[in-house]
Design a protein around this motif. Structure first.
Motif, PDB file in Angstrom:
ATOM      1  N   PRO A 175       0.821  -1.208   0.000  1.00 19.93           N
ATOM      2  CA  PRO A 175       0.000   0.000   0.000  1.00 19.93           C
ATOM      3  C   PRO A 175       0.857   1.261   0.000  1.00 19.93           C
ATOM      4  O   PRO A 175       2.091   1.198   0.052  1.00 19.93           O
ATOM      5  N   ALA A 195       2.990   4.427   0.763  1.00 18.64           N
ATOM      6  CA  ALA A 195       3.966   4.828   1.790  1.00 18.64           C
ATOM      7  C   ALA A 195       4.336   3.699   2.745  1.00 18.64           C
ATOM      8  O   ALA A 195       4.635   3.924   3.909  1.00 18.64           O
ATOM      9  N   LYS A 239       7.999   0.618   0.323  1.00 14.54           N
ATOM     10  CA  LYS A 239       8.443  -0.337  -0.708  1.00 14.54           C
ATOM     11  C   LYS A 239       9.467   0.240  -1.679  1.00 14.54           C
ATOM     12  O   LYS A 239      10.342  -0.488  -2.132  1.00 14.54           O
ATOM     13  N   ASN A 247      10.271   1.394 -10.745  1.00 16.84           N
ATOM     14  CA  ASN A 247       9.202   1.867  -9.867  1.00 16.84           C
ATOM     15  C   ASN A 247       7.972   2.149 -10.738  1.00 16.84           C
ATOM     16  O   ASN A 247       7.919   3.158 -11.433  1.00 16.84           O
ATOM     17  N   GLY A 283       4.980   2.851  -9.774  1.00 16.09           N
ATOM     18  CA  GLY A 283       4.190   3.975  -9.266  1.00 16.09           C
ATOM     19  C   GLY A 283       4.580   5.263  -9.976  1.00 16.09           C
ATOM     20  O   GLY A 283       3.732   6.113 -10.269  1.00 16.09           O
ATOM     21  N   ALA A 284       5.880   5.399 -10.282  1.00 19.17           N
ATOM     22  CA  ALA A 284       6.351   6.604 -10.978  1.00 19.17           C
ATOM     23  C   ALA A 284       5.701   6.713 -12.362  1.00 19.17           C
ATOM     24  O   ALA A 284       5.433   7.820 -12.848  1.00 19.17           O
ATOM     25  N   VAL A 315      -3.572  10.593  -8.943  1.00 22.98           N
ATOM     26  CA  VAL A 315      -2.974   9.378  -9.496  1.00 22.98           C
ATOM     27  C   VAL A 315      -3.864   8.136  -9.381  1.00 22.98           C
ATOM     28  O   VAL A 315      -3.951   7.344 -10.333  1.00 22.98           O
ATOM     29  N   ALA A 350      -4.957   5.828 -12.452  1.00 27.27           N
ATOM     30  CA  ALA A 350      -4.506   4.426 -12.441  1.00 27.27           C
ATOM     31  C   ALA A 350      -5.668   3.439 -12.494  1.00 27.27           C
ATOM     32  O   ALA A 350      -5.453   2.257 -12.767  1.00 27.27           O
ATOM     33  N   ARG A 393      -3.771   1.464 -17.764  1.00 25.90           N
ATOM     34  CA  ARG A 393      -3.051   0.305 -17.214  1.00 25.90           C
ATOM     35  C   ARG A 393      -2.512  -0.589 -18.346  1.00 25.90           C
ATOM     36  O   ARG A 393      -1.389  -1.083 -18.274  1.00 25.90           O
ATOM     37  N   ARG A 396       1.686  -2.046  -7.232  1.00 25.96           N
ATOM     38  CA  ARG A 396       0.478  -2.505  -6.540  1.00 25.96           C
ATOM     39  C   ARG A 396       0.023  -3.863  -7.049  1.00 25.96           C
ATOM     40  O   ARG A 396      -0.602  -4.633  -6.326  1.00 25.96           O
ATOM     41  N   ASP A 397       0.327  -4.145  -8.323  1.00 30.36           N
ATOM     42  CA  ASP A 397      -0.242  -5.326  -8.988  1.00 30.36           C
ATOM     43  C   ASP A 397       0.836  -6.142  -9.695  1.00 30.36           C
ATOM     44  O   ASP A 397       0.539  -6.897 -10.611  1.00 30.36           O
ATOM     45  N   ARG A 442       5.003   9.474   5.497  1.00 31.78           N
ATOM     46  CA  ARG A 442       4.786  10.409   4.377  1.00 31.78           C
ATOM     47  C   ARG A 442       4.847  11.852   4.862  1.00 31.78           C
ATOM     48  O   ARG A 442       5.455  12.702   4.219  1.00 31.78           O
ATOM     49  N   ASP A 473      -7.365   2.373  -4.601  1.00 30.57           N
ATOM     50  CA  ASP A 473      -6.531   1.349  -5.241  1.00 30.57           C
ATOM     51  C   ASP A 473      -7.063  -0.056  -4.948  1.00 30.57           C
ATOM     52  O   ASP A 473      -6.939  -0.970  -5.771  1.00 30.57           O
TER      53      ASP A 473
END
Ligand code: CDP
Length: 213
Positions: free
Chosen positions: A7, A9, A12, A29, A31-32, A92, A96, A102, A123-124, A150, A166
């Motif tokens: 999840p 923050a 990871k 990454n 997420g970026a 985001v 997403a 995706r 995440r996936d 965070r 998410d």
């Protein structure tokens, strides 16, 4: 392929980048990449409710590689500080959740891992992008600890709201893969989490993980 999910923050990124460096693997990454798509939507003044326009904006996102890491671009512009803008944090998860976004970014992620040893974080990754990899970690932490981490970075980010979005979305929601090793980092130092991650990968049979412990 080492998949590291978790999840918002949960730490990871810090863990994944260090694990990649220790193994000598490329660090990606994801997420970026979603953040870059969200930045394109914000910067372009695009209505997030216009799904087709959002997919078109995400079409400008690309990745590059340098010194064992990947970085994201939007068109020719390399993005860094832009990725953690408050407006991007707020946008985001919505971007997403768009299946077209995706599809495009997952294709780039699979391409990035072709013929390379990679630690990929998101995440996936273990559940949907590389479900066949046996090397799956899920880095968790209590919501309180994650909020504190965070805030400690000086970043405004509604992590609880992002987690809800998410986890609730239809397209590849955040789930813990059944065969993932879960590490709860709430009470652990970063070094301890990195050591636990490498130890778990060694136990799962990843060649090279034991040697760098
Ligand atoms: O750094 P933090 O954990 O807060 O977030 P991130 O990894 O940068 O991811 C930002 C957002 O991108 C997440 O809240 C998800 O909405 C999305 N994301 C996703 O949907 N799938 C991924 N594989 C990675 C991120």
């Amino acid at each position: 392929m080492v998949a590291i999910d978790g999840p918002a923050a949960s730490g990871k990124s810090s863990v994944a980048s260090r694990v990649a460096a220790r193994l000598g693997f490329l660090y990606v990454n994801t997420g970026a990449m979603y953040r870059a798509a969200a930045w394109a939507v914000v910067d372009g003044g695009i209505d997030p409710a216009d799904g087709a326009a959002v997919v078109a904006a995400a079409g400008a996102v690309g990745i590059g590689f340098e010194e064992g890491r990947s970085f994201v671009r939007c068109g020719e512009r390399r993005l860094e500080a832009e990725l953690v803008l408050e407006a991007v944090n707020g946008m985001v998860s919505r971007v997403a959740a768009n299946p077209g976004v995706r599809e495009r970014l997952v294709a780039m992620q699979r391409e990035a891992a072709r013929g390379r040893d990679v630690v990929m974080e998101g995440r996936d990754i273990g559940s949907a992008v590389f479900p066949e990899t046996p090397y799956k970690l899920y880095i968790d932490a209590s919501e309180e600890v994650r909020q504190r981490r965070r805030a400690g970075q000086g970043i405004v980010d509604s992590i609880a709201a992002r987690d809800r979005q998410d986890s609730a979305r239809k397209a590849s929601p955040l789930v813990i893969p059944l065969d993932a090793v879960v590490i709860d980092s709430s009470e652990m130092t970063l070094d301890a989490v990195v050591a636990a991650a490498l130890g778990s990968l060694a136990d799962l049979g990843l060649a090279g993980a034991r040697g760098v412990l």
